[in-house]
Every structure is written in C-alpha cells, then in structure tokens.
Motif scaffolding. Structure first.
Motif, short mmCIF file in Angstrom:
data_model
loop_
_atom_site.label_atom_id
_atom_site.label_comp_id
_atom_site.label_asym_id
_atom_site.label_seq_id
_atom_site.Cartn_x
_atom_site.Cartn_y
_atom_site.Cartn_z
N MET A 1 7.41 -8.47 -6.90
CA MET A 1 6.97 -7.24 -6.68
C MET A 1 6.62 -6.60 -7.66
N ASN A 2 7.65 -6.93 -8.83
CA ASN A 2 7.30 -6.08 -10.29
C ASN A 2 5.92 -6.75 -10.80
N GLU A 3 5.81 -8.03 -10.68
CA GLU A 3 4.40 -8.27 -11.12
C GLU A 3 3.38 -7.73 -10.59
N ALA A 4 3.37 -7.38 -8.88
CA ALA A 4 2.23 -6.57 -8.42
C ALA A 4 2.41 -5.31 -8.93
N MET A 5 3.27 -4.55 -9.14
CA MET A 5 3.21 -3.31 -9.58
C MET A 5 2.75 -3.31 -11.07
N ASN A 6 3.03 -4.30 -11.91
CA ASN A 6 2.37 -4.21 -13.08
C ASN A 6 0.97 -4.58 -13.14
N LEU A 7 0.48 -5.38 -12.26
CA LEU A 7 -1.08 -5.57 -12.20
C LEU A 7 -1.65 -4.46 -11.65
N LEU A 8 -1.15 -3.71 -10.69
CA LEU A 8 -1.61 -2.34 -10.13
C LEU A 8 -1.83 -1.37 -11.29
N ALA A 9 -1.01 -1.35 -12.15
CA ALA A 9 -0.84 -0.31 -13.07
C ALA A 9 -1.74 -0.77 -14.47
N ASN A 10 -1.85 -2.05 -14.70
CA ASN A 10 -2.53 -2.50 -15.93
C ASN A 10 -3.99 -3.25 -15.51
N SER A 11 -4.42 -3.39 -14.55
CA SER A 11 -5.61 -4.12 -14.36
C SER A 11 -6.44 -3.53 -13.31
N LYS A 12 -7.71 -3.85 -13.06
CA LYS A 12 -8.66 -3.41 -12.07
C LYS A 12 -8.79 -4.16 -11.20
N LYS A 13 -7.89 -5.26 -10.89
CA LYS A 13 -8.17 -6.16 -9.74
C LYS A 13 -7.91 -5.59 -8.50
N THR A 14 -8.55 -6.07 -7.40
CA THR A 14 -8.45 -5.59 -6.12
C THR A 14 -6.93 -5.83 -5.58
N ILE A 15 -6.86 -5.13 -4.70
CA ILE A 15 -5.44 -5.20 -3.84
C ILE A 15 -5.37 -6.72 -3.51
N ASN A 16 -6.35 -7.08 -2.70
CA ASN A 16 -6.45 -8.51 -2.29
C ASN A 16 -6.51 -9.46 -3.27
N ASP A 17 -6.68 -9.39 -4.50
CA ASP A 17 -6.60 -10.28 -5.57
C ASP A 17 -5.34 -10.13 -5.96
N ILE A 18 -4.67 -9.18 -6.23
CA ILE A 18 -3.24 -8.89 -6.58
C ILE A 18 -2.18 -9.61 -5.56
N ALA A 19 -2.68 -9.49 -4.05
CA ALA A 19 -1.90 -10.28 -3.28
C ALA A 19 -1.75 -11.66 -3.43
N LYS A 20 -2.98 -12.14 -3.55
CA LYS A 20 -3.08 -13.61 -3.88
C LYS A 20 -2.33 -14.06 -5.02
#
Length: 51
Positions: A1-20
């Motif tokens: 989950m920490n990695e997901a939070m990092n990606l949400l904060a620091n990338s423009k990736k979609t939620i779907n891409d981050i989930a995968k």
C-alpha cells in the motif's frame, strides 16, 4: 500500500494502472482495500495532495 500511495502522489498513472502495478487483479478490490486502510479513496487521497 505504501508503494500505491507513492505512485498516487508522484505519478500521473491511472488508478487502474497503479492497482495492477502493486499486485491487485482488479481496480475495484484495490479501491476497497485502499479505503479500508487509509479511510479515503485513492482519488480523494490524490486530490488532498494537490491542494
């Protein structure tokens, strides 16, 4: 989950891409788990960082 939070904060990736990327088979289960742990949805989390 920490990695997901990092990606949400620091990338423009979609939620779907981050989930995968962090290992969830579906964005729905990722959103549910994220909200259970963080008390906000991934979108709400991302919006709070932009304010």
């Amino acid at each position: 989950m920490n990695e997901a939070m990092n990606l949400l904060a620091n990338s423009k990736k979609t939620i779907n891409d981050i989930a995968k990327e962090v290992g969830y088979n579906s964005a729905h289960s990722f959103r549910r788990a994220f909200k259970r742990i963080n008390k906000v949805t991934p979108n709400q989390f991302r919006k709070t960082l932009q304010d």
